[in-house]
Design a protein around this motif. Structure first.
Motif, short mmCIF file in Angstrom:
data_model
loop_
_atom_site.label_atom_id
_atom_site.label_comp_id
_atom_site.label_asym_id
_atom_site.label_seq_id
_atom_site.Cartn_x
_atom_site.Cartn_y
_atom_site.Cartn_z
N HIS A 257 0.84 -1.20 0.00
CA HIS A 257 0.00 0.00 0.00
C HIS A 257 0.87 1.25 0.00
O HIS A 257 1.98 1.25 0.53
CB HIS A 257 -0.93 0.01 1.22
CG HIS A 257 -2.03 -1.00 1.15
ND1 HIS A 257 -1.82 -2.33 1.43
CD2 HIS A 257 -3.35 -0.88 0.80
CE1 HIS A 257 -2.96 -2.99 1.27
NE2 HIS A 257 -3.90 -2.13 0.90
N ASP A 258 0.35 2.28 -0.62
CA ASP A 258 1.04 3.56 -0.68
C ASP A 258 0.96 4.24 0.68
O ASP A 258 -0.12 4.36 1.28
CB ASP A 258 0.38 4.43 -1.76
CG ASP A 258 0.92 5.84 -1.77
OD1 ASP A 258 2.14 6.00 -1.88
OD2 ASP A 258 0.11 6.77 -1.66
N PRO B 70 -3.69 0.75 -2.67
CA PRO B 70 -2.73 -0.27 -3.11
C PRO B 70 -1.64 0.36 -3.97
O PRO B 70 -1.89 1.33 -4.69
CB PRO B 70 -3.61 -1.23 -3.94
CG PRO B 70 -4.99 -1.06 -3.36
CD PRO B 70 -5.10 0.38 -2.97
N ASN B 71 -0.41 -0.18 -3.87
CA ASN B 71 0.70 0.39 -4.61
C ASN B 71 0.97 -0.40 -5.89
O ASN B 71 0.18 -1.25 -6.30
CB ASN B 71 1.95 0.47 -3.73
CG ASN B 71 2.40 -0.91 -3.25
OD1 ASN B 71 1.92 -1.95 -3.73
ND2 ASN B 71 3.31 -0.93 -2.30
N ARG B 72 2.10 -0.11 -6.52
CA ARG B 72 2.44 -0.74 -7.80
C ARG B 72 2.52 -2.26 -7.68
O ARG B 72 2.03 -2.99 -8.55
CB ARG B 72 3.78 -0.18 -8.31
CG ARG B 72 4.18 -0.70 -9.68
CD ARG B 72 5.58 -0.23 -10.04
NE ARG B 72 5.62 1.21 -10.19
CZ ARG B 72 5.38 1.86 -11.34
NH1 ARG B 72 5.04 1.16 -12.42
NH2 ARG B 72 5.48 3.16 -11.39
N SER B 73 3.14 -2.76 -6.60
CA SER B 73 3.26 -4.21 -6.42
C SER B 73 1.90 -4.86 -6.28
O SER B 73 1.64 -5.92 -6.86
CB SER B 73 4.12 -4.51 -5.18
OG SER B 73 5.43 -4.01 -5.34
N ARG C 208 -2.28 3.67 -6.47
CA ARG C 208 -1.34 4.76 -6.78
C ARG C 208 0.02 4.11 -7.03
O ARG C 208 0.58 3.45 -6.16
CB ARG C 208 -1.22 5.74 -5.61
CG ARG C 208 -0.29 6.91 -5.92
CD ARG C 208 0.00 7.75 -4.70
NE ARG C 208 0.86 8.87 -5.01
CZ ARG C 208 1.69 9.43 -4.14
NH1 ARG C 208 1.77 8.97 -2.91
NH2 ARG C 208 2.46 10.44 -4.50
N ILE C 209 0.54 4.31 -8.23
CA ILE C 209 1.77 3.60 -8.60
C ILE C 209 3.00 4.49 -8.50
O ILE C 209 4.11 4.03 -8.77
CB ILE C 209 1.65 2.99 -10.02
CG1 ILE C 209 1.43 4.09 -11.06
CG2 ILE C 209 0.53 1.97 -10.06
CD1 ILE C 209 1.48 3.57 -12.48
N GLY C 210 2.81 5.75 -8.11
CA GLY C 210 3.97 6.62 -7.91
C GLY C 210 3.69 8.03 -8.37
O GLY C 210 2.96 8.24 -9.35
N GLY C 211 4.28 9.01 -7.65
CA GLY C 211 4.11 10.40 -8.04
C GLY C 211 2.64 10.78 -8.12
O GLY C 211 1.88 10.58 -7.18
N ASP C 212 2.24 11.32 -9.28
CA ASP C 212 0.83 11.68 -9.48
C ASP C 212 0.16 10.72 -10.45
O ASP C 212 -0.77 11.08 -11.16
CB ASP C 212 0.72 13.13 -9.98
CG ASP C 212 1.49 13.36 -11.27
OD1 ASP C 212 2.17 12.42 -11.74
OD2 ASP C 212 1.42 14.47 -11.81
N GLU C 213 0.65 9.47 -10.48
CA GLU C 213 0.13 8.45 -11.39
C GLU C 213 -0.71 7.43 -10.64
O GLU C 213 -0.32 6.96 -9.57
CB GLU C 213 1.27 7.74 -12.11
CG GLU C 213 2.19 8.66 -12.90
CD GLU C 213 3.39 7.90 -13.46
OE1 GLU C 213 3.18 6.92 -14.16
OE2 GLU C 213 4.52 8.31 -13.15
N PHE C 214 -1.85 7.09 -11.23
CA PHE C 214 -2.75 6.09 -10.67
C PHE C 214 -3.12 5.08 -11.74
O PHE C 214 -3.01 5.36 -12.94
CB PHE C 214 -4.04 6.75 -10.14
CG PHE C 214 -3.82 7.72 -9.01
CD1 PHE C 214 -3.99 7.32 -7.70
CD2 PHE C 214 -3.46 9.04 -9.26
CE1 PHE C 214 -3.81 8.21 -6.66
CE2 PHE C 214 -3.27 9.93 -8.23
CZ PHE C 214 -3.45 9.52 -6.93
N MET C 215 -3.55 3.91 -11.29
CA MET C 215 -4.06 2.88 -12.20
C MET C 215 -5.38 2.37 -11.64
O MET C 215 -5.57 2.30 -10.42
CB MET C 215 -3.09 1.71 -12.34
CG MET C 215 -1.73 2.05 -12.92
SD MET C 215 -1.77 2.57 -14.66
CE MET C 215 -2.36 1.09 -15.47
N ILE C 216 -6.28 2.02 -12.55
CA ILE C 216 -7.56 1.44 -12.15
C ILE C 216 -7.79 0.17 -12.95
O ILE C 216 -7.65 0.15 -14.18
CB ILE C 216 -8.74 2.42 -12.38
CG1 ILE C 216 -8.59 3.65 -11.48
CG2 ILE C 216 -10.07 1.72 -12.11
CD1 ILE C 216 -9.72 4.66 -11.64
N LEU C 217 -8.13 -0.90 -12.24
CA LEU C 217 -8.45 -2.19 -12.85
C LEU C 217 -9.95 -2.39 -12.71
O LEU C 217 -10.48 -2.49 -11.60
CB LEU C 217 -7.68 -3.30 -12.13
CG LEU C 217 -7.70 -4.70 -12.72
CD1 LEU C 217 -7.16 -4.70 -14.14
CD2 LEU C 217 -6.89 -5.65 -11.84
#
Length: 618
Positions: free
Chosen positions: A194-195, A201-204, A268-277
């Protein structure tokens, strides 16, 4: 010596030479032997008594030692009577664990000490150990109703001690409260996936969820979507208001994303970047509707700690299996769609299209070719003259150009960002600086030469040492060199950048603020550092004749600079009307097509003194 042998020896000693026995002497010898024997016996008795005392003292010392050890063991230790579970021993840690003094526990049963539900559990465990004779081990056992009134996690050991006849005598146990340890371990495990800032949740975690979704989709022949999101203008928020406000804004953004994308996996995968599944059952229309809703939601002003920080959101979408059948391809294509959305103006939603893949490949190929550009002499330094408003040329700005062997001239706004991304700008920037200084040192006229420095050059390497070395190598006087920086140089480690600028200025180098008026923090930077020159961005000059607002902005910048006694260079001057306006407003210098276009220095040999000494604008 045996008694008869002792008497025989005494008799011999009491017999004279004629064989007569001296009875008196014999009596003395027997008496002496008795006294000696009694003395020895008494010494033995005393020795035995002394040894017994020592043994008792040793036992006492051992008991005291064991009591001290048990008392100070940092985990709870107790002993009970096996027959009725009555407590007969409890150490200091046990008092702390149970939350009561031992006087309230010793001699009492669990039923007399604990709440009924706790006592029932304790008694049941005790009966089990006594009945089986086997030790009981409980690892990280949750006491749902702890004896202190809150849940606790413990490691406990309980064993039976029997007497010589094998009958149950004592129950001895230890209890270790591992609540904090388990909590810390769970927290560490949580942080691994987690971030830390947003608790998303984080990148991993996202990679693991995507792999699981891919496996499930392949087995069930279903489809799903991956969304790549990036905040627009978030960097400006950090620059203007600082990182604490930026962090609060990031948390607020994460909360909104999670709330709007209910049912989807947001990371949140880093910085100001997010991903949604997205869920398996989400249709293409559902995905697009969510993306548009997120853009609209994040595009609204977020109130963060009394600041109104306007940011936007760009979204790129890739669908499985149409846009990729593995994680790497899906993510790359979602990023390609995001890159297109940001390039087209930000605050947009774009789905992946096949031409985007080609565009991304072209970009990566261009980045690869850029690495060879220096080695193959494809890079060039062009020079554009800078003049006083009356037309007198006072210097040149060195500008980087790339003549690609197959693409031809690549626009700087295409390849310079690539060089900054991969760090190659440090090596390229040093090359430009060396070429510009070498060329300027050969001019008969001591004109200024201005060189742009990238923020990356300030962050990586030893810029001061590099510039100093180049000046020594080329022989250029430091006062003839002017370095142009944007406010991006001062963003990040402001103190370090400011210190470096001051050291450069101490060498005699002039420092100019480029693109003034296009950022957020320019005024504060003017207060922090004594710039030698301000350059008004060309976007304001080009609109002088079209919009009154541009004229007022230029007039305001000139007025401010005059008050601070800082000369101003107007960029992008192309018409006589623009020059006349600047002259009326007392602008000191100008640069643009009206003075001269960027070109190889051979075009301007007369201006640098090779052919003529002076040229005035007419």
């Amino acid at each position: 010596m045996s008694m008869h042998r002792l008497f025989a020896e005494q008799l011999r000693c009491a017999t004279d030479a004629s064989g007569g026995v001296d009875v008196v002497k014999l009596g003395e010898l027997v008496s002496a032997a008795y006294v000696a024997s009694e003395r020895d016996r008494q010494r033995m008795i005393e020795a035995r008594a002394h040894t017994h005392d020592e043994v008792e003292q040793d036992l006492l010392r051992t008991q005291e030692f064991l009591d001290t050890i048990v008392e100070n063991i940092p985990i709870a230790v107790f002993a009970k009577c096996a027959k009725d579970s009555r407590y007969i021993l409890l150490n200091r840690a046990g008092e702390s664990y149970y939350g009561m003094p031992r006087e309230q526990m010793l001699g009492r049963t669990p039923d007399e000490i604990f709440p009924a539900d706790v006592a029932r559990i304790v008694n049941e465990q005790d009966r089990r150990v006594v009945a089986s004779g086997m030790p009981m081990f409980l690892e990280e056992h949750l006491l749902e109703i702890g004896v202190k009134g809150h849940d606790r996690v413990v490691n406990s050991r309980k064993m039976l001690i029997t007497d010589d006849a094998g009958d149950p005598q004592y129950l001895v146990g230890v209890i270790e409260d591992v609540t904090e340890r388990v909590t810390t371990r769970e927290r560490i495990s949580h942080l691994a996936y987690h971030d830390a800032l947003t608790d998303l949740p984080n990148r991993s975690a996202f990679a693991a969820a995507l792999d699981e979704r891919l496996e499930r989709a392949q087995e069930a022949s279903t489809s799903f979507a991956v969304l790549s999101l990036d905040l627009d203008r978030f960097k400006e928020v950090n620059d203007v208001f600082g990182h604490p406000v930026g962090d609060m804004l990031m948390r607020a953004t994460a909360d909104r994303l999670a709330a709007e994308a209910e049912g989807a996996f947001v990371a949140r995968i880093g910085g100001d970047e997010f991903m949604i599944l997205m869920p398996d059952d989400a249709t293409r229309e559902d995905v697009l509707a969510l993306a548009e809703r997120l853009v609209e939601t994040i595009g609204k002003e977020l109130e963060v700690d009394d600041y109104l920080s306007h940011v936007g959101l760009s979204v790129g979408i890739a669908f499985y299996p149409d846009d990729g059948v593995n994680a790497a391809t899906l993510l790359a294509n979602a990023d390609s769609a995001l890159y297109r959305a940001k390039r087209e103006g930000r605050g947009r939603v774009r789905c992946f299209e096949s031409e985007m893949d080609q565009e991304l490949r072209d970009r990566r190929l261009l980045q690869h070719d850029l690495r060879q550009a220096l080695e193959q002499n494809q890079l060039l330094v062009y020079f554009q003259p800078q003049a006083r408003v009356d037309g007198e040329v006072v210097g040149f700005e060195a500008l980087l150009r790339w003549n690609h062997p197959t693409r031809g001239f690549v626009p700087p706004d295409q390849f310079i960002p690539l060089a900054e991304e991969n760090g190659l700008i440090v090596e390229i920037g040093e090359w430009v600086l060396r070429e510009a200084c070498r060329e300027a040192a050969s001019w008969p006229r001591p004109l200024q030469v201005a060189v742009n420095l990238s923020p990356v050059q300030f962050q990586a390497g030893d810029l001061e040492r590099s510039i100093h070395q180049i000046l020594l190598e080329t022989g250029l006087t430091p006062t003839r060199l002017e370095v142009e920086i944007t406010e991006g140089v001062l963003i990040g480690d402001f103190t370090r950048a400011l210190d470096l600028l001051r050291r450069l200025k101490a060498l005699g180098i002039r420092i100019a603020m480029d693109d003034f008026g296009t950022g957020y923090s320019s005024l504060s930077y003017l207060q922090s550092f004594p710039f030698d020159k301000i350059k008004i961005d060309r976007s304001f000059i080009s609109n002088l004749e079209a919009t009154p607002q541009s004229a007022e902005i230029v007039r305001a910048v000139l007025s401010l600079a005059h008050a601070l006694k800082i000369p101003v260079v107007a960029e992008g001057v192309e018409t006589e009307a623009q020059r006349a306006f600047l002259a009326r407003e007392a602008c000191e210098e100008m640069q643009g097509y009206l003075v001269g276009r960027p070109d190889l220095i051979e075009r301007y040999l007369d201006l640098v003194g090779v052919a003529v000494e002076r040229r005035l604008y007419a």
